[in-house]
Scaffold this motif. Structure first.
Motif, PDB file in Angstrom:
ATOM      1  N   ILE A 251       0.878  -1.178   0.000  1.00 32.31           N
ATOM      2  CA  ILE A 251       0.000   0.000   0.000  1.00 32.31           C
ATOM      3  C   ILE A 251       0.906   1.215   0.000  1.00 32.31           C
ATOM      4  CG2 ILE A 251      -1.832   1.254   1.197  1.00 32.31           C
ATOM      5  CD1 ILE A 251      -2.694  -1.295   2.503  1.00 32.31           C
ATOM      6  N   ASP A 252       0.854   1.946  -1.092  1.00 25.66           N
ATOM      7  CA  ASP A 252       1.733   3.097  -1.284  1.00 25.66           C
ATOM      8  C   ASP A 252       0.896   4.380  -1.189  1.00 25.66           C
ATOM      9  OD1 ASP A 252       4.597   3.856  -2.476  1.00 25.66           O
ATOM     10  OD2 ASP A 252       3.065   5.163  -3.378  1.00 25.66           O
ATOM     11  N   PHE A 253       1.313   5.303  -0.356  1.00 31.11           N
ATOM     12  CA  PHE A 253       0.536   6.548  -0.246  1.00 31.11           C
ATOM     13  C   PHE A 253       1.463   7.753  -0.227  1.00 31.11           C
ATOM     14  CE2 PHE A 253       0.661   4.072   3.641  1.00 31.11           C
ATOM     15  CZ  PHE A 253       1.180   4.909   4.610  1.00 31.11           C
ATOM     16  N   ASN A 254       1.060   8.734  -1.018  1.00 28.48           N
ATOM     17  CA  ASN A 254       1.815   9.971  -1.151  1.00 28.48           C
ATOM     18  C   ASN A 254       0.992  11.118  -0.555  1.00 28.48           C
ATOM     19  OD1 ASN A 254       4.095  11.483  -2.149  1.00 28.48           O
ATOM     20  ND2 ASN A 254       2.679  12.348  -3.661  1.00 28.48           N
ATOM     21  N   ILE A 255       1.581  11.836   0.386  1.00 20.79           N
ATOM     22  CA  ILE A 255       0.865  12.866   1.127  1.00 20.79           C
ATOM     23  C   ILE A 255       1.451  14.236   0.812  1.00 20.79           C
ATOM     24  CG2 ILE A 255       0.193  13.680   3.419  1.00 20.79           C
ATOM     25  CD1 ILE A 255       0.853  10.756   4.367  1.00 20.79           C
ATOM     26  N   ASN A 281       3.368  16.852   8.018  1.00 21.10           N
ATOM     27  CA  ASN A 281       4.125  17.358   6.885  1.00 21.10           C
ATOM     28  C   ASN A 281       3.979  16.403   5.703  1.00 21.10           C
ATOM     29  OD1 ASN A 281       5.607  19.686   8.234  1.00 21.10           O
ATOM     30  ND2 ASN A 281       6.297  17.978   9.531  1.00 21.10           N
ATOM     31  N   SER A 282       4.290  16.889   4.521  1.00 21.98           N
ATOM     32  CA  SER A 282       4.225  16.058   3.318  1.00 21.98           C
ATOM     33  C   SER A 282       5.193  14.879   3.442  1.00 21.98           C
ATOM     34  CB  SER A 282       4.585  16.888   2.082  1.00 21.98           C
ATOM     35  OG  SER A 282       3.668  17.937   1.901  1.00 21.98           O
ATOM     36  N   LYS A 283       4.764  13.722   2.906  1.00 21.86           N
ATOM     37  CA  LYS A 283       5.611  12.540   3.017  1.00 21.86           C
ATOM     38  C   LYS A 283       5.130  11.460   2.063  1.00 21.86           C
ATOM     39  CE  LYS A 283       7.654   9.395   6.394  1.00 21.86           C
ATOM     40  NZ  LYS A 283       7.728   8.989   7.824  1.00 21.86           N
ATOM     41  N   HIS A 284       6.085  10.651   1.594  1.00 17.70           N
ATOM     42  CA  HIS A 284       5.761   9.461   0.821  1.00 17.70           C
ATOM     43  C   HIS A 284       6.023   8.266   1.726  1.00 17.70           C
ATOM     44  CE1 HIS A 284       6.727   6.089  -1.970  1.00 17.70           C
ATOM     45  NE2 HIS A 284       5.621   6.553  -2.547  1.00 17.70           N
ATOM     46  N   ASP A 285       5.023   7.375   1.864  1.00 15.43           N
ATOM     47  CA  ASP A 285       5.153   6.248   2.790  1.00 15.43           C
ATOM     48  C   ASP A 285       4.482   5.025   2.186  1.00 15.43           C
ATOM     49  OD1 ASP A 285       5.944   4.952   5.078  1.00 15.43           O
ATOM     50  OD2 ASP A 285       4.977   6.369   6.445  1.00 15.43           O
ATOM     51  N   ASN A 286       4.779   3.843   2.755  1.00 16.57           N
ATOM     52  CA  ASN A 286       4.154   2.615   2.263  1.00 16.57           C
ATOM     53  C   ASN A 286       4.153   1.549   3.346  1.00 16.57           C
ATOM     54  OD1 ASN A 286       6.707   0.978   2.010  1.00 16.57           O
ATOM     55  ND2 ASN A 286       7.176   2.598   0.539  1.00 16.57           N
ATOM     56  N   PHE A 287       3.369   0.507   3.088  1.00 14.97           N
ATOM     57  CA  PHE A 287       3.291  -0.616   4.029  1.00 14.97           C
ATOM     58  C   PHE A 287       3.099  -1.903   3.240  1.00 14.97           C
ATOM     59  CE2 PHE A 287       0.843  -3.541   6.705  1.00 14.97           C
ATOM     60  CZ  PHE A 287       1.702  -3.652   7.793  1.00 14.97           C
ATOM     61  N   THR A 288       3.877  -2.937   3.572  1.00 20.28           N
ATOM     62  CA  THR A 288       3.821  -4.210   2.870  1.00 20.28           C
ATOM     63  C   THR A 288       2.925  -5.201   3.615  1.00 20.28           C
ATOM     64  OG1 THR A 288       6.074  -3.896   2.038  1.00 20.28           O
ATOM     65  CG2 THR A 288       5.181  -6.130   1.956  1.00 20.28           C
ATOM     66  N   ILE A 289       1.981  -5.810   2.869  1.00 22.53           N
ATOM     67  CA  ILE A 289       1.030  -6.760   3.446  1.00 22.53           C
ATOM     68  C   ILE A 289       1.714  -8.115   3.653  1.00 22.53           C
ATOM     69  CG2 ILE A 289      -1.142  -7.991   3.065  1.00 22.53           C
ATOM     70  CD1 ILE A 289      -1.426  -5.002   3.667  1.00 22.53           C
ATOM     71  N   LYS A 305      -5.855  20.211   5.367  1.00 21.46           N
ATOM     72  CA  LYS A 305      -5.868  20.607   3.967  1.00 21.46           C
ATOM     73  C   LYS A 305      -4.728  19.834   3.309  1.00 21.46           C
ATOM     74  CE  LYS A 305      -5.893  24.470   0.731  1.00 21.46           C
ATOM     75  NZ  LYS A 305      -5.816  25.944   0.552  1.00 21.46           N
ATOM     76  N   SER A 306      -5.090  18.843   2.483  1.00 20.49           N
ATOM     77  CA  SER A 306      -4.071  17.937   1.971  1.00 20.49           C
ATOM     78  C   SER A 306      -4.605  17.152   0.773  1.00 20.49           C
ATOM     79  CB  SER A 306      -3.652  16.959   3.083  1.00 20.49           C
ATOM     80  OG  SER A 306      -2.756  15.993   2.608  1.00 20.49           O
ATOM     81  N   LYS A 307      -3.677  16.579   0.033  1.00 19.37           N
ATOM     82  CA  LYS A 307      -4.029  15.659  -1.043  1.00 19.37           C
ATOM     83  C   LYS A 307      -3.293  14.353  -0.780  1.00 19.37           C
ATOM     84  CE  LYS A 307      -4.159  15.069  -6.064  1.00 19.37           C
ATOM     85  NZ  LYS A 307      -3.806  15.654  -7.393  1.00 19.37           N
ATOM     86  N   ILE A 308      -4.056  13.260  -0.696  1.00 14.62           N
ATOM     87  CA  ILE A 308      -3.479  11.948  -0.413  1.00 14.62           C
ATOM     88  C   ILE A 308      -3.791  11.009  -1.575  1.00 14.62           C
ATOM     89  CG2 ILE A 308      -3.381  10.018   1.211  1.00 14.62           C
ATOM     90  CD1 ILE A 308      -5.079  12.992   2.545  1.00 14.62           C
ATOM     91  N   ASP A 309      -2.766  10.455  -2.192  1.00 15.42           N
ATOM     92  CA  ASP A 309      -2.911   9.474  -3.272  1.00 15.42           C
ATOM     93  C   ASP A 309      -2.528   8.099  -2.733  1.00 15.42           C
ATOM     94  OD1 ASP A 309      -3.648  11.295  -5.305  1.00 15.42           O
ATOM     95  OD2 ASP A 309      -1.552  11.899  -5.525  1.00 15.42           O
TER      96      ASP A 309
END
Length: 313
Positions: A251-255, A281-289, A305-309
């Motif tokens: 699961i990859d998420f970009n904040i 703060n803005s960050k790129h993070d992920n988690f492996t199942i 106030k943010s955009k999360i992909d």
């Protein structure tokens, strides 16, 4: 049966007359009032049932000269019972509605002025210097603890704010009731209560607006081409997305953060969280199942106030 009795009863500073009636009714049932404590427990001793009038006086100056103060009441047939948080308790044989310490409108209004100075003024200071500023801070500020705790404190201060406003409303109504018998023909009297009631209404409206704006959310959700996007102008709630995942999926998420507080939580269906994190703060993070199953991906925001992909790799 015992010769003593304890009753829990709570009266606010604007319910003096209700408290007096309660004590008179207890005496009529054969229970003589002895004392009361801060927890609201009234202590009574068994007595012969009879009609007795109970009255309270709030007079800090009088308590500074107790002997003269109590003797004045004793000369009029009133028995001093106890003192509690500035109030002095008295009783006298006779019907409650016939015996009174204050026999005219002016003296009753003077009592209200003493209560205002000694009890209400400190509450007003607490309200404007502590309670209302804390309501604003917890409603619109972001702490470094957690969204859950921020929401809890914001709700606590909202409830306390409403309680104080209700209490002030009742006191103003009681003050109005007594003063109208003294100064009802005064234009200044009428103008004063128009202002006071307007301020109370303004207080309730302000509290409602603060609550509304601190809980309002404006956001857009897109779920296209395998990318789940939350574009929030203001997010003050939780949003969830369910995925069917296999071992090894990421699961990859970009904040992209502008302001506020973000909490992300990943949990298998009906199980405890296996990943959670807070972001300011803005960050790129992920988690492996690590195990096949159904997973819930939850985004919670506070003044966010943010955009999360979010996408699965």
């Amino acid at each position: 049966m015992g010769n003593t009795k304890t009753v829990f009863k709570y009266f606010t500073i604007v319910q003096q007359e209700q408290e007096e009636r309660f004590l008179s009714k207890m005496h009529a049932k054969g229970w003589k009032f002895e004392n009361v404590n801060l927890l609201g427990f009234y202590h009574f001793s068994r007595c012969t049932p009879e009609e007795v009038s109970y009255k309270l006086d709030y007079n800090q100056e009088g308590l500074k000269n107790k002997n003269d103060y109590f003797q004045m009441f004793s000369d009029c047939g009133w028995e001093h019972i106890t003192d509690f948080v500035g109030y002095s308790y008295f009783r006298k044989s006779g019907k409650a509605d016939e015996e009174d310490i204050f026999n005219d409108a002016e003296s009753k209004f003077d009592l209200q002025k003493r209560v205002y100075t000694g009890r209400v003024m400190p509450l007003l200071i607490i309200y404007f210097c502590i309670l209302f500023p804390q309501l604003l801070r917890t409603s619109f500020g972001v702490s470094t603890t957690s969204i859950k705790m921020d929401n809890i404190f914001a709700n606590i201060f909202t409830v306390l704010n409403v309680i104080y406003l209700v209490m002030f409303s009742l006191f103003i109504f009681q003050w109005h009731k007594h003063e109208k018998n003294v100064h009802s023909d005064s234009k200044a009297y009428l103008a004063k209560y128009i202002v006071l009631y307007s301020l109370i209404i303004l207080g309730f409206v302000s509290t409602g607006l603060i609550y509304y704006h601190s809980h309002k959310s404006t956001y857009e959700i897109k779920d296209t081409d395998g990318v789940y996007t939350v574009d929030a102008d203001t997010l003050n709630k939780s949003l969830s997305k369910t995925y069917e995942l296999k071992k090894g999926d990421v699961i990859d998420f970009n904040i992209k953060m502008d302001k506020g507080f973000l909490h992300i939580d990943i949990s298998p269906e009906d199980k405890k969280s296996i990943f959670f994190a807070d972001y300011k703060n803005s960050k790129h993070d992920n988690f492996t199942i690590e195990e096949d199953g159904t997973y819930n991906f939850k985004i919670s925001g506070r003044h966010l106030k943010s955009k999360i992909d979010v996408k699965i790799k």
